[in-house]
Design an enzyme around this catalytic site. Sequence first.
Site: not given
Length: 203
Positions: A113, A131
Amino acid sequence: MNKVINYLDKLYPNPKPQLNSNNSFEFLIAVVLSAQCTDVKVNKVIKVLFEKYDINSLAFAKISDLEQILKPLGMYRKKSIYIKNIANKIIDNNYIIPNNMKDLIKLDGVGRKVANVVMAQLYNKSCMPVDTHILRISKRLGIANDKDNAYIVEKKLVTVFSESKLNKLHLQLISFGRQICTARKPKCSECELKDICIYEKKS
Ligand code: SF4
């Protein structure tokens, strides 16, 4: 997908990253520090951190001094070690922040991420960092399945949305998840996606 894009464009025509930074290195550190923390907290800590250190002095900082600054954040002990190690690695790399997944995830504290955020924001690459907000919204809208992990959701999003939309969409979805499609008590009555939303139909 067009309906999602059009609605988010209407809500958030010019989405901006919420983390403050003065340069690429500060941005990388801010994103690493943002794991399991709010951007507001990270921005406060980053201000104090970079008033005292630059990349060169951070590479030689005492971990105990970094811990004092990072204490308001979750996992501050680990993060203190991470950011010192990152400073050293970036210096060894001639002060260049890697621009690809393979090299970024070699840095301490950088997972998929964080790497995607860095590639999107620093190098304008088309990426979809997933997320907690994006994971939740994708499942509620039926783009992903309940059991899909972040990696699978990322793959689905980059498949169904056009590449040119991804970076803006990422920022828009985060704002949407914070303000409307919140984890608890999403504001479905005011959401224009409710007729295509699986969560709303189930409810
Ligand atoms: S209808 Fe509700 S659950 Fe569905 S996307 Fe909108 S806010 Fe989220």
